[in-house]
Design an enzyme around this catalytic site. Structure first.
Site, PDB file in Angstrom:
ATOM      1  N   TRP A 102      17.256 -22.870  40.736  1.00 21.39           N
ATOM      2  CA  TRP A 102      15.706 -23.135  41.131  1.00 21.39           C
ATOM      3  C   TRP A 102      15.552 -24.558  41.438  1.00 21.39           C
ATOM      4  O   TRP A 102      15.088 -24.534  42.914  1.00 21.39           O
ATOM      5  CB  TRP A 102      14.630 -22.298  40.630  1.00 21.39           C
ATOM      6  CG  TRP A 102      14.918 -20.928  41.221  1.00 21.39           C
ATOM      7  CD1 TRP A 102      15.150 -19.752  40.338  1.00 21.39           C
ATOM      8  CD2 TRP A 102      15.797 -20.123  42.537  1.00 21.39           C
ATOM      9  NE1 TRP A 102      15.554 -18.541  40.413  1.00 21.39           N
ATOM     10  CE2 TRP A 102      16.379 -18.529  41.795  1.00 21.39           C
ATOM     11  CE3 TRP A 102      15.642 -20.209  43.776  1.00 21.39           C
ATOM     12  CZ2 TRP A 102      16.251 -17.453  42.507  1.00 21.39           C
ATOM     13  CZ3 TRP A 102      16.012 -19.232  44.634  1.00 21.39           C
ATOM     14  CH2 TRP A 102      16.152 -17.686  44.260  1.00 21.39           C
ATOM     15  N   ASP A 172       6.619 -24.244  40.642  1.00 27.79           N
ATOM     16  CA  ASP A 172       7.334 -22.966  40.756  1.00 27.79           C
ATOM     17  C   ASP A 172       7.115 -22.072  39.757  1.00 27.79           C
ATOM     18  O   ASP A 172       7.595 -21.687  38.946  1.00 27.79           O
ATOM     19  CB  ASP A 172       9.020 -23.519  41.475  1.00 27.79           C
ATOM     20  CG  ASP A 172       9.382 -21.406  42.167  1.00 27.79           C
ATOM     21  OD1 ASP A 172       8.220 -21.036  41.970  1.00 27.79           O
ATOM     22  OD2 ASP A 172      10.708 -22.222  42.533  1.00 27.79           O
ATOM     23  N   LYS A 196       7.895 -10.991  41.133  1.00 25.19           N
ATOM     24  CA  LYS A 196       8.182 -10.756  39.783  1.00 25.19           C
ATOM     25  C   LYS A 196       6.695 -10.356  39.324  1.00 25.19           C
ATOM     26  O   LYS A 196       7.139  -9.871  39.161  1.00 25.19           O
ATOM     27  CB  LYS A 196       8.705 -12.356  38.778  1.00 25.19           C
ATOM     28  CG  LYS A 196      10.342 -12.569  39.369  1.00 25.19           C
ATOM     29  CD  LYS A 196      10.467 -13.037  40.653  1.00 25.19           C
ATOM     30  CE  LYS A 196      11.457 -13.555  40.891  1.00 25.19           C
ATOM     31  NZ  LYS A 196      11.757 -14.721  41.806  1.00 25.19           N
TER      32      LYS A 196
END
Ligand code: PLP
Length: 359
Positions: A102, A172, A196
């Protein structure tokens, strides 16, 4: 059909209580003769829901005045672009800490807009560790320092907040937000896709320090400009109303759970017992350095990867879903976000022991 334990990394399992509320609220919400999906976002009822959701999130995370909370779309991935577009503010460089897939993606997107530098990387440790902050090369001219507190794929998590000096820190937090209390005032900006720990796909939450907005690059699409979105209370166009509604129910559920201290205690306990089971066996192995093992995503490899298919087939038959690891790591991955009950983790541990015995 009963609900099974779903270890998916995202979209991830939701609390049963939230699903029950959603079921109750469809097809008719708040005496409107219509579901929440079918009413105007500018109507009094939805506006009240939106404001209450923000208040709940502010209270859970103790977000200080001076920060704006935005409820946007496009996923965390669109923030990979929105962050440089908004936060470069005339500067030419930004620093990125590269700790996994990511991080790579955020960095690659930033390179479209600036000379994004790598302040630190864990490539030498095959993504399974976090370089000590004393070895980072921070550029004093950077517009911001970006990092990924939880790398969802390798299961590598910061259990500390980097010191970015006077440079705004950007995180993030897609796969770790709301897993524990957080010192918001250490951050310039936090963003997170909702699927999530916040709710369902479609919604992206951005928490941004007010003084950082208002200087977006001239080419920034209006919908990506934080100042534009802040001014219109995240309603510059039709927002993802249903995802916003689900987030508000999840925030309520966390409140009822006892808030983020209680959530953190629960998450710590779930992760600890799963890692203990993995470490106690020669049959399973977690490749991540101990001090940065994720509370949320737990990859584990079988010593004999010829048994992977059997493990997946039999775990699924036992009612344990979505344990296949990401192809970059292989093996298995159990995502044990806030909504994964401890009983689900217990069932997984029990299955793992039985599978090992049979093999
Ligand atoms: C899931 C995830 C993303 C991607 O989110 P999208 O909403 O699909 O764009 C980005 N970063 C991290 C850390 C993630 O876990």
């Amino acid at each position: 059909m009963t609900r099974l334990y779903n270890f998916s990394a995202g979209p991830a399992t939701l609390p049963d209580a939230v699903l029950a509320r959603i079921r109750e609220d469809i097809p008719e919400w708040q005496g409107l003769g219509s579901s929440v999906m079918e009413v105007s976002h500018r109507g009094a009822e939805f506006m009240a829901l939106a404001a209450a959701a923000e208040e709940r999130l502010r209270s859970l995370l103790a977000i200080p005045a001076g920060y704006r909370v935005l409820f946007l779309q496009g996923g965390a991935s669109l923030q990979f672009s929105a962050v440089p577009l908004n936060l470069l503010r005339g500067r030419e460089t930004a620093d990125y800490v590269d700790t996994g897939i990511w991080s790579h993606k955020a960095l690659a997107e930033a390179k479209r807009y600036c000379q994004a530098g790598v302040a630190a990387s864990n490539a030498e440790q095959a993504d399974f560790a976090i370089p000590a902050q004393q070895d980072w090369q921070l550029n004093p001219d950077a517009a911001y320092l970006h990092y990924t507190p939880n790398e969802t794929i390798a299961g590598v998590e910061f259990h500390w907040i980097p010191d970015s000096g006077s440079v705004p820190l950007v995180a993030d937090m897609s796969s770790t937000i709301l897993s524990r209390p957080l010192d918001i005032d250490r951050f310039g900006l936090i963003y997170a896709g909702a699927q999530k720990n916040i709710g369902i796909a479609g919604l992206t939450v951005v928490i941004v320090r007010e003084d950082l907005i208002g200087e977006a690059m001239a080419c920034t699409p209006g919908l990506l400009d934080y100042a534009v979105q802040a001014k219109s209370d995240s309603m510059q166009n039709t927002p993802c109303t249903f995802a916003w509604y689900v987030a508000s129910l999840v925030f309520e559920w966390i409140e009822a759970f006892g808030g983020l201290e209680a959530m953190a205690e629960y998450n710590r306990r779930k992760a600890k017992k799963l890692y203990a089971a993995i470490d106690a066996s020669d049959f399973y192995r977690n490749p991540v350095a101990h001090e940065c093992r994720s509370w949320m995503n737990v990859p584990f490899l079988l010593a004999d990867d010829g048994l992977n298919a059997a493990f997946l087939e039999q775990s699924k038959a036992t009612g344990l879903l979505a344990l296949k690891g990401h192809r970059a790591v292989g093996g298995m991955r159990a995502s044990i976000y806030n909504a994964m009950p401890e009983a689900g983790v217990d069932s997984l541990i029990e299955f793992m022991a039985e599978f090992e015995c049979r093999a």
